[in-house]
Enzyme design. Structure first.
Site, short mmCIF file in Angstrom:
data_model
loop_
_atom_site.label_atom_id
_atom_site.label_comp_id
_atom_site.label_asym_id
_atom_site.label_seq_id
_atom_site.Cartn_x
_atom_site.Cartn_y
_atom_site.Cartn_z
N GLN A 31 11.48 95.20 -15.13
CA GLN A 31 11.95 96.25 -14.21
C GLN A 31 10.82 96.63 -13.25
O GLN A 31 9.71 96.95 -13.67
CB GLN A 31 12.41 97.48 -15.02
N LYS A 50 21.51 98.32 -17.76
CA LYS A 50 21.49 96.85 -17.86
C LYS A 50 21.63 96.42 -19.32
O LYS A 50 22.41 95.51 -19.64
CB LYS A 50 20.18 96.31 -17.27
N ASP A 75 16.41 87.57 -12.25
CA ASP A 75 16.31 88.42 -11.05
C ASP A 75 16.16 87.55 -9.79
O ASP A 75 16.21 88.05 -8.67
CB ASP A 75 15.09 89.34 -11.18
#
Ligand SMILES: NC(=O)c1ccc[n+]([C@@H]2O[C@H](COP(=O)([O-])OP(=O)(O)OC[C@H]3O[C@@H](n4cnc5c(N)ncnc54)[C@H](OP(=O)(O)O)[C@@H]3O)[C@@H](O)[C@H]2O)c1
Length: 299
Positions: free
Chosen positions: A97, A53, A120
């Protein structure tokens, strides 16, 4: 034989749009899109995801910041880092994460991210905006947003008259996917482990989306002839044909047989998977445009 969607190619085209939009925003407003990724602990799989990412963010021309925190990080320390990133005007997207180590509670951390920086798409405000059909100011969870790009490129913006079945009702994928399909005027059924006669429900689908986590569960005779099949599942199974102890990835759909019946199908790997990172980049550049008062690109 169905047309097989090349997820890598579609993801690359999304990334090209992100790069162009990032450069244009910088030129017009002097704003560089910024993405901060937080990882806690030393889980190798999570580190691999975060590494790709951060690398992709740099390739897109973003300010890319990675915070790697030790396993013993406390809830308060993690919350303080999120608060400082919320207050940082050069950061437009914050990603924590998951999963976090067991001693940390992820839910209050996710809900503490400013919704406009929640790239997200996991904040309840963003889930709520999607539920009321507000795609103009909310951010959509990356994997369903990516799957929806495939649907749009196959069927266009308006799914009026089409039946869509989503197998799986997770907050991460199934529910937001169903909302996106509904928002595009499909007639949507959400199936799950308590659904009666799942094969019959699936056979009704013009667009069949499987997000279950059961290897090759969806068989050819579950698929309506001519359907579009989107396989979100990622399952690692034994592959003795490759040698002792070897494994391979398969989806939730029995690909080879389903491809004989479907019109369009996504493979695993190389289908929905590559879209997740691409849509994270898309969400970040969208968030940066909104913060700068500019109209964001569409994907
Ligand atoms: N980047 C990506 O490509 C990406 C991203 C996210 C997820 N995935 C993959 O997608 C799959 C699903 O992920 P998830 O997070 O949504 O999983 P999840 O939270 O475990 O949800 C699975 C869903 O499948 C349903 N289900 C389980 N067994 C079933 C059965 N026999 N028949 C019908 N429905 C059944 C469950 O029903 P109940 O609610 O009734 O239990 C649940 O709603 C996984 O393989 C995951 O690895 C891939």
């Amino acid at each position: 034989m169905a047309t097989v969607i090349d997820g890598k190619q579609v993801a690359a085209s999304v990334i090209d749009t992100v790069k162009a939009a990032t450069a244009a925003l910088d030129k017009q407003s002097g704003v560089q899109a910024g993405l901060a990724v937080i990882i806690v602990g030393d889980d190798p799989a999570s580190h691999a995801y975060v590494g790709s990412k951060s690398k992709m963010a740099k390739e897109c021309g973003f300010k890319s910041v990675q915070h790697t925190l030790p396993l013993e990080t406390t809830q308060e320390e993690l919350a303080a880092l999120v608060a400082s990133l919320n207050a940082d005007d050069t950061i437009h997207g914050i990603l924590v994460q998951l999963p976090l180590p067991k001693h940390l509670n992820s839910e209050p951390i996710i809900q503490s991210i400013l919704p406009e920086k929640d790239v997200d798409g996991l904040h309840v405000v963003n889930a709520g905006k999607l539920a009321v059909g507000d795609l103009e100011t909310g951010l959509v969870s990356c994997t369903p947003a990516g799957a929806m790009v495939f649907v749009r490129r196959t069927h266009g913006e308006d799914l009026s008259g089409l039946n869509a079945v989503v197998v799986g009702r997770s907050n991460l994928f199934g529910k937001p996917m169903a909302q996106l399909l509904l928002n595009a005027n499909a007639t949507v059924t959400i199936a799950h482990s308590r659904t009666k006669d799942l094969p019959a429900v699936c056979r009704n689908a013009d667009i069949l989306v499987a997000a279950v986590g059961r290897p090759e569960m969806v068989k050819a005779d579950w698929v309506k002839r001519g359907a579009t099949v989107i396989d979100v599942g990622i399952n690692r199974i034994a592959a003795p044909e490759k040698g002792e102890g070897k494994t391979r990835l398969v989806g939730d759909v029995a690909f080879a047989e389903a491809a004989e019946v479907a019109d369009v199908i996504t493979p695993v790997p190389g289908g929905v998977g590559p879209m997740t990172i691409a849509m994270l980049m898309a969400n970040t550049v969208i968030a940066a445009h909104r913060a700068a008062g500019q109209t964001p690109p569409k994907f």
